[in-house]
Write an enzyme that holds these catalytic residues in place. Sequence first.
Site, mmCIF file in Angstrom:
data_model
loop_
_atom_site.group_PDB
_atom_site.id
_atom_site.type_symbol
_atom_site.label_atom_id
_atom_site.label_comp_id
_atom_site.label_asym_id
_atom_site.label_seq_id
_atom_site.Cartn_x
_atom_site.Cartn_y
_atom_site.Cartn_z
ATOM 1 N N GLU A 51 2.300 23.703 -11.109
ATOM 2 C CA GLU A 51 0.904 24.097 -10.940
ATOM 3 C C GLU A 51 0.164 23.261 -9.908
ATOM 4 O O GLU A 51 0.470 22.087 -9.729
ATOM 5 C CB GLU A 51 0.161 23.900 -12.271
ATOM 6 C CG GLU A 51 0.369 25.009 -13.254
ATOM 7 C CD GLU A 51 -0.456 24.764 -14.493
ATOM 8 O OE1 GLU A 51 -1.568 25.304 -14.564
ATOM 9 O OE2 GLU A 51 0.004 24.023 -15.371
ATOM 10 N N CYS B 28 -5.308 19.814 -5.425
ATOM 11 C CA CYS B 28 -4.611 18.809 -6.217
ATOM 12 C C CYS B 28 -3.174 19.312 -6.389
ATOM 13 O O CYS B 28 -2.947 20.325 -7.039
ATOM 14 C CB CYS B 28 -5.338 18.707 -7.554
ATOM 15 S SG CYS B 28 -4.557 17.649 -8.738
ATOM 16 N N CYS C 72 7.518 15.117 -15.702
ATOM 17 C CA CYS C 72 7.319 13.715 -15.335
ATOM 18 C C CYS C 72 8.141 12.839 -16.277
ATOM 19 O O CYS C 72 8.302 13.168 -17.451
ATOM 20 C CB CYS C 72 5.834 13.374 -15.463
ATOM 21 S SG CYS C 72 5.396 11.739 -14.857
ATOM 22 N N CYS D 62 3.085 9.171 -20.267
ATOM 23 C CA CYS D 62 1.799 8.576 -20.627
ATOM 24 C C CYS D 62 1.261 9.401 -21.808
ATOM 25 O O CYS D 62 1.308 10.625 -21.789
ATOM 26 C CB CYS D 62 0.827 8.654 -19.452
ATOM 27 S SG CYS D 62 1.402 7.752 -18.004
ATOM 28 N N CYS E 101 -1.315 12.362 -21.313
ATOM 29 C CA CYS E 101 -1.105 13.305 -20.212
ATOM 30 C C CYS E 101 -0.263 14.504 -20.646
ATOM 31 O O CYS E 101 0.798 14.349 -21.258
ATOM 32 C CB CYS E 101 -0.439 12.588 -19.038
ATOM 33 S SG CYS E 101 -0.101 13.676 -17.648
ATOM 34 N N GLU F 161 4.880 11.941 -10.665
ATOM 35 C CA GLU F 161 4.523 10.647 -10.088
ATOM 36 C C GLU F 161 4.963 10.641 -8.620
ATOM 37 O O GLU F 161 6.163 10.599 -8.324
ATOM 38 C CB GLU F 161 5.231 9.524 -10.884
ATOM 39 C CG GLU F 161 5.227 8.166 -10.234
ATOM 40 C CD GLU F 161 3.846 7.651 -9.828
ATOM 41 O OE1 GLU F 161 2.889 7.750 -10.613
ATOM 42 O OE2 GLU F 161 3.741 7.133 -8.691
ATOM 43 N N LEU G 226 -5.136 2.934 -13.926
ATOM 44 C CA LEU G 226 -5.088 1.717 -14.776
ATOM 45 C C LEU G 226 -5.214 2.081 -16.247
ATOM 46 O O LEU G 226 -4.346 1.805 -17.051
ATOM 47 C CB LEU G 226 -6.219 0.770 -14.401
ATOM 48 C CG LEU G 226 -5.982 -0.237 -13.285
ATOM 49 C CD1 LEU G 226 -7.102 -1.266 -13.294
ATOM 50 C CD2 LEU G 226 -4.645 -0.929 -13.384
ATOM 51 N N HIS G 227 -6.348 2.636 -16.600
ATOM 52 C CA HIS G 227 -6.629 3.165 -17.949
ATOM 53 C C HIS G 227 -6.650 2.134 -19.082
ATOM 54 O O HIS G 227 -6.911 2.502 -20.237
ATOM 55 C CB HIS G 227 -5.652 4.285 -18.325
ATOM 56 C CG HIS G 227 -5.547 5.384 -17.306
ATOM 57 N ND1 HIS G 227 -6.588 5.736 -16.490
ATOM 58 C CD2 HIS G 227 -4.515 6.203 -16.968
ATOM 59 C CE1 HIS G 227 -6.198 6.733 -15.696
ATOM 60 N NE2 HIS G 227 -4.959 7.025 -15.960
ATOM 61 N N CYS H 284 -7.044 18.000 -12.680
ATOM 62 C CA CYS H 284 -5.856 17.292 -12.224
ATOM 63 C C CYS H 284 -5.370 16.397 -13.353
ATOM 64 O O CYS H 284 -6.151 15.902 -14.143
ATOM 65 C CB CYS H 284 -6.194 16.389 -11.049
ATOM 66 S SG CYS H 284 -6.796 17.267 -9.637
HETATM 67 N N1 SAH Z 1 1.407 10.094 -11.877
HETATM 68 C C1 SAH Z 1 0.248 9.874 -11.087
HETATM 69 C C2 SAH Z 1 -0.456 11.137 -10.597
HETATM 70 C C3 SAH Z 1 -0.644 12.272 -11.564
HETATM 71 S S1 SAH Z 1 -1.944 12.250 -12.723
HETATM 72 C C4 SAH Z 1 -0.714 8.977 -11.836
HETATM 73 O O1 SAH Z 1 -0.555 8.790 -13.013
HETATM 74 O O2 SAH Z 1 -1.628 8.446 -11.218
HETATM 75 C C5 SAH Z 1 -3.455 12.094 -11.880
HETATM 76 C C6 SAH Z 1 -4.526 11.394 -12.700
HETATM 77 O O3 SAH Z 1 -4.930 12.168 -13.854
HETATM 78 C C7 SAH Z 1 -4.043 10.049 -13.258
HETATM 79 O O4 SAH Z 1 -5.035 9.084 -13.128
HETATM 80 C C8 SAH Z 1 -3.816 10.398 -14.716
HETATM 81 O O5 SAH Z 1 -3.819 9.265 -15.529
HETATM 82 C C9 SAH Z 1 -4.966 11.331 -14.995
HETATM 83 N N2 SAH Z 1 -4.832 12.090 -16.233
HETATM 84 C C10 SAH Z 1 -3.716 12.391 -16.926
HETATM 85 N N3 SAH Z 1 -3.992 13.101 -18.037
HETATM 86 C C11 SAH Z 1 -5.341 13.240 -18.059
HETATM 87 C C12 SAH Z 1 -6.247 13.864 -18.952
HETATM 88 N N4 SAH Z 1 -5.816 14.491 -20.024
HETATM 89 N N5 SAH Z 1 -7.564 13.782 -18.673
HETATM 90 C C13 SAH Z 1 -8.005 13.169 -17.561
HETATM 91 N N6 SAH Z 1 -7.205 12.579 -16.669
HETATM 92 C C14 SAH Z 1 -5.883 12.600 -16.918
#
Ligand code: SAH
Length: 331
Positions: free
Chosen positions: A80, A94, A101, A105, A108, A152, A207-208, A324
């Site tokens: 997508e 995006c 992946c 995480c 995600c 990623e 970072l999160h 995204c």
């Molecule tokens: N793997 C890479 C790029 C893909 S995700 C990364 O992690 O950066 C792109 C962004 O969306 C990342 O910051 C990810 O943590 C965030 N993301 C993932 N799931 C999400 C959700 N449910 N709500 C908001 N942001 C989310």
Amino acid sequence: MDLVNLDKILEKEPKYRLKQAKSAVFKDLIEDWQEAKTLPQGLRKELQEHCPLRLEASIFGTPDGPSRALFSLRGGLKVESVLLRHKDGRNTVCVSSQVGCVLCCQFCATGQLGFKRNLDYPEITDQVLFFARLLKKEKQKITNVVFMGMGEPFLNYDNVLKTIEILNDKDGFNLGSRHFSISTVGIVEGIKKLAEENFQVNLAVSLHAPDDKLREKIMPINKKYPLEKILDAVNDYVKKTKRRVMFEYIMIKDVNDSDEQATKLAELLKNIPLSFVNLISYNPTGIFRPSLPERIKRFKEVLEEKGISVTQRYRFGQDIAAACGQLAGKR
Ligand code: SAH
């Protein structure tokens, strides 16, 4: 489309033919080789047969909100991408770099799918071409490409960089390198490699969490790349490139959004020059819930009081689950 085949077919032609063909595909955004008037009829026919321009995708969404495209790949897989139309006239695509992946995480949606395979550069490029053709019909253009879809990007480094190289080509799509952003969980080798490239693309790091303990829990990859290693790599990157780095921080209720955690985050980032934090509303995809707006506001204030620059990204089209980072190819 099969970009490898395109190069192959045009190998036997004079050099300028490849340039004409690429200009037709990436600049004029043709959807049928018959539209490539600069090419001789025979060559158009050959390309039509061996390098068709049709892109297999279905589109979902609202006319002026985000649109989401689902691409069918060989082997029956799906991937997508999302088009985000901003009020200021920018149009961001995006894109996904992998099907599924490996990182898992917890927050995600893509991680819940497991990993299928890397996309190759034509498959990533197609996602951009698809929306570029769509926008052309409205006399609009893509202004930004972000690698924030499924996967990623730094675990598929070469295909991602090759895509940027193709879309950056002055004789073709001609999108300036500063209009690309790569988002990573913090794959240190990728950050180091990117620092050596000639492309001035934007780097974003997810970072999160403000400490290893929490980060490890919600992002298992933190065991391999703990915060200190990532921040060292980012520091070197900033010194070398003099470019700003964005730290992404999704706001998850009662998990990472307290005042203490904001203070810790500020401590962690205070010595990293040219960096800023982007607070992102969490799109609920499973076990967590999004922080309340007042909480996000307070978290932002604490960071700012401590001298950290903060921006905020709101939910893009949560109604159609199109943001995204939460693409899962559910359909
Ligand atoms: N793997 C890479 C790029 C893909 S995700 C990364 O992690 O950066 C792109 C962004 O969306 C990342 O910051 C990810 O943590 C965030 N993301 C993932 N799931 C999400 C959700 N449910 N709500 C908001 N942001 C989310």
